[in-house]
Design an enzyme around this catalytic site. Structure first.
Site, PDB file in Angstrom:
ATOM      1  N   TYR A  14       0.903  -1.434  -0.034  1.00  0.00           N
ATOM      2  CA  TYR A  14      -0.041   0.126  -0.060  1.00  0.00           C
ATOM      3  C   TYR A  14       0.874   1.198  -0.321  1.00  0.00           C
ATOM      4  CZ  TYR A  14      -3.495  -3.239   1.177  1.00  0.00           C
ATOM      5  OH  TYR A  14      -4.576  -4.391   1.114  1.00  0.00           O
ATOM      6  N   HIS A  19      -4.663   5.902  -0.842  1.00  0.00           N
ATOM      7  CA  HIS A  19      -5.460   5.707   0.405  1.00  0.00           C
ATOM      8  C   HIS A  19      -4.193   6.126   1.432  1.00  0.00           C
ATOM      9  CE1 HIS A  19      -9.292   5.128   1.493  1.00  0.00           C
ATOM     10  NE2 HIS A  19      -9.253   3.808   1.902  1.00  0.00           N
ATOM     11  N   ASN A 113     -14.361   5.642   4.867  1.00  0.00           N
ATOM     12  CA  ASN A 113     -14.625   4.711   6.062  1.00  0.00           C
ATOM     13  C   ASN A 113     -13.771   5.013   7.033  1.00  0.00           C
ATOM     14  OD1 ASN A 113     -16.760   3.731   4.673  1.00  0.00           O
ATOM     15  ND2 ASN A 113     -15.394   2.395   3.346  1.00  0.00           N
TER      16      ASN A 113
END
Length: 193
Positions: A14, A19, A113
């Site tokens: 990631y 994100h 979220n």
């Protein structure tokens, strides 16, 4: 004392994704203020230091984005932080142009979220946040694929400027100048001609 939490996902796969811009801003702050963010506590990597004369905890929650609130709740409780003043959360926003900032003193999750989970865990949406634009999702893309994707070379240059602006904004917020930070950084960038 302030907790400055950048949101992202752990694991090498990631790194550098849209994100994970919260982690990237924390890394910039750590570099600028010589803070080592390598202690593992409260389900996060944390580091203590001084920014603009104030004691700070830099935090990169390791709970994955959608459970960020669990780590932040633990940090807030342990350090006895008043969320509405002394917690700053930095995260990605697909509704802003690449590298643009939007600073707010409070607000809803806006569909994010990680922020939804923080609000649920803290029981309040009153805490300063710095949203860093990663650009709008192209219509043919799946949202998860888009936010977990990497920036192009041109986008990375815009993001570098955005990260530097976010670092400046953190300094202003910690100095009690959130209004100035909003005035300076919430403007839309002029389109290049």
């Amino acid at each position: 004392m302030f907790i400055i939490a950048g949101l992202g996902n752990p694991d090498k796969q990631y790194e550098g994704t849209r994100h994970n811009v919260g982690f990237d801003v924390i890394d910039r702050l750590a570099d600028k203020y010589n803070i080592s963010v390598d202690a593992r506590k409260h389900r996060a990597f944390v580091g203590k230091g001084i920014i603009e004369g104030q004691k700070v905890i830099l935090a990169k929650p390791q709970t994955y984005m959608n459970l960020s609130g669990e780590s932040i709740r633990s940090l807030v409780d342990y350090y006895k932080i008043a969320e509405e003043h002394e917690l700053i959360v930095i995260y990605d926003d697909i509704n802003l142009g690449v590298g643009q900032l939007r600073i707010r003193e409070k607000g809803s999750a806006g569909g994010h979220n990680g922020i939804k989970n923080i609000i649920a865990c803290l029981g309040t949406q009153v805490f300063p946040r710095i949203r860093v634009g990663v650009g709008e999702k192209p219509s043919r893309y799946d949202l998860a694929d888009y936010v977990l994707g990497h920036f192009s070379k041109a986008e990375r240059e815009l993001m570098d400027e955005g990260y530097d602006n976010a670092v400046s904004a953190v300094g202003m917020i910690i100095s009690g100048r959130i209004g100035d930070a909003m005035s300076e950084f919430n403007r839309k960038k002029k389109e290049e001609k």
